[in-house]
Scaffold this motif. Structure first.
Motif, mmCIF file in Angstrom:
data_model
loop_
_atom_site.group_PDB
_atom_site.id
_atom_site.type_symbol
_atom_site.label_atom_id
_atom_site.label_comp_id
_atom_site.label_asym_id
_atom_site.label_seq_id
_atom_site.Cartn_x
_atom_site.Cartn_y
_atom_site.Cartn_z
ATOM 1 N N GLN A 51 34.494 4.787 -97.478
ATOM 2 C CA GLN A 51 35.480 3.899 -96.884
ATOM 3 C C GLN A 51 35.778 2.787 -97.886
ATOM 4 O O GLN A 51 34.877 2.039 -98.288
ATOM 5 C CB GLN A 51 34.966 3.311 -95.576
ATOM 6 C CG GLN A 51 35.971 2.432 -94.879
ATOM 7 C CD GLN A 51 35.385 1.794 -93.638
ATOM 8 O OE1 GLN A 51 34.344 1.147 -93.708
ATOM 9 N NE2 GLN A 51 36.058 1.969 -92.519
ATOM 10 N N ARG A 53 37.613 -0.634 -98.540
ATOM 11 C CA ARG A 53 38.231 -1.791 -97.893
ATOM 12 C C ARG A 53 38.612 -2.789 -98.976
ATOM 13 O O ARG A 53 38.267 -2.620 -100.145
ATOM 14 C CB ARG A 53 37.239 -2.438 -96.920
ATOM 15 C CG ARG A 53 36.784 -1.511 -95.814
ATOM 16 C CD ARG A 53 35.985 -2.231 -94.753
ATOM 17 N NE ARG A 53 35.038 -3.197 -95.273
ATOM 18 C CZ ARG A 53 33.803 -3.358 -94.830
ATOM 19 N NH1 ARG A 53 33.357 -2.614 -93.850
ATOM 20 N NH2 ARG A 53 33.017 -4.272 -95.341
ATOM 21 N N ILE A 75 35.939 8.415 -85.982
ATOM 22 C CA ILE A 75 36.600 7.211 -86.490
ATOM 23 C C ILE A 75 38.119 7.336 -86.449
ATOM 24 O O ILE A 75 38.820 6.341 -86.584
ATOM 25 C CB ILE A 75 36.114 6.800 -87.900
ATOM 26 C CG1 ILE A 75 36.405 7.883 -88.936
ATOM 27 C CG2 ILE A 75 34.649 6.425 -87.871
ATOM 28 C CD1 ILE A 75 36.098 7.470 -90.370
ATOM 29 N N GLY A 81 35.212 2.448 -84.553
ATOM 30 C CA GLY A 81 34.983 2.180 -85.967
ATOM 31 C C GLY A 81 33.757 2.919 -86.467
ATOM 32 O O GLY A 81 33.066 3.606 -85.705
ATOM 33 N N PRO A 82 33.457 2.760 -87.745
ATOM 34 C CA PRO A 82 32.308 3.446 -88.330
ATOM 35 C C PRO A 82 30.972 3.099 -87.666
ATOM 36 O O PRO A 82 30.133 3.978 -87.469
ATOM 37 C CB PRO A 82 32.315 2.985 -89.787
ATOM 38 C CG PRO A 82 33.714 2.565 -90.053
ATOM 39 C CD PRO A 82 34.235 2.048 -88.755
ATOM 40 N N ARG A 83 30.764 1.855 -87.286
ATOM 41 C CA ARG A 83 29.490 1.470 -86.660
ATOM 42 C C ARG A 83 29.326 2.144 -85.298
ATOM 43 O O ARG A 83 28.253 2.614 -84.952
ATOM 44 C CB ARG A 83 29.385 -0.051 -86.508
ATOM 45 C CG ARG A 83 29.340 -0.768 -87.816
ATOM 46 C CD ARG A 83 28.042 -0.513 -88.544
ATOM 47 N NE ARG A 83 28.192 -0.926 -89.935
ATOM 48 C CZ ARG A 83 27.495 -0.430 -90.926
ATOM 49 N NH1 ARG A 83 26.597 0.495 -90.714
ATOM 50 N NH2 ARG A 83 27.683 -0.837 -92.157
ATOM 51 N N THR A 84 30.392 2.187 -84.526
ATOM 52 C CA THR A 84 30.338 2.852 -83.220
ATOM 53 C C THR A 84 30.113 4.344 -83.405
ATOM 54 O O THR A 84 29.311 4.957 -82.687
ATOM 55 C CB THR A 84 31.635 2.609 -82.421
ATOM 56 O OG1 THR A 84 31.811 1.196 -82.268
ATOM 57 C CG2 THR A 84 31.595 3.279 -81.062
#
Length: 188
Positions: A51, A53, A75, A81-84
């Motif tokens: 990813q 950013r 995602i 998002g990535p954490r979820t």
């Protein structure tokens, strides 16, 4: 873009690993499931989602390619998002996630860290036909036979019923025998 890393594990912490590849240390975010698999090991090979950013390049690593694919599908869901996505894949394997989405098990998704009711509903809705559930039977030949019949143009329901009907006849035989018997039954 980094797609895969293989190297010596320098450090393994819950949620991150530091992997040395030819003298360069890569900090990779992982699931808790991956942490358990990698803890105590000396080497690792991880499939990577990169990813990029404005302020950082973040790597997410998975021991199995199926986990990477499930992560990328997650995602892509609005609001995930990535954490979820890592939280979901920490609680469920890729196969369990596919099965959960297939049967619409909202409660099971909500038990994942960072997933509330609305997010779980959105995951179920958006991934309904995008994740392929693997067979929960002990023998994958059965699922492979059904898949082969579906690819030949038979409906999922008819393919499953036919394979179930000839499964005991085929017994311990290979996939080819199961398919031959199923096709014989279908063409009668």
């Amino acid at each position: 873009m980094i797609g895969r890393l293989e190297g010596r594990l320098q450090r393994v912490d819950p949620g991150t690993v530091l992997i040395d590849v030819a003298g360069v240390g890569y900090l990779v975010s992982t699931t808790l499931r991956a942490f358990q698999d990698l803890a105590g090991g000396a080497r690792a090979a991880l499939w990577i989602h990169t990813q990029v950013r404005d302020d950082a390049i973040v790597l997410f690593g998975f021991p199995e390619r199926e986990e990477l694919e499930a992560f990328e599908r997650l995602i892509a869901v609005a609001g995930v998002g990535p954490r979820t996505a890592l939280g979901v894949l920490s609680a469920l394997t890729a196969a369990e996630l596919a099965h959960t989405v297939e049967v619409g098990d909202l409660a099971r998704l909500q038990r994942s860290p960072g997933v509330g009711r609305k997010t779980a509903e959105r995951i179920l809705l958006e991934l309904k036909d995008r994740l392929k559930a693997t067979s929960q039977t002990p023998d994958d030949r059965q699922a492979d036979a059904v898949s082969a019949l579906v690819n030949l143009g038979y409906s999922q329901r008819i393919a499953q019923q036919t394979v179930d009907a000839v499964w005991s006849e085929a017994g311990g035989k290979d996939l080819g025998d199961v398919l031959r018997l199923a096709l014989q039954k279908l063409t009668r």
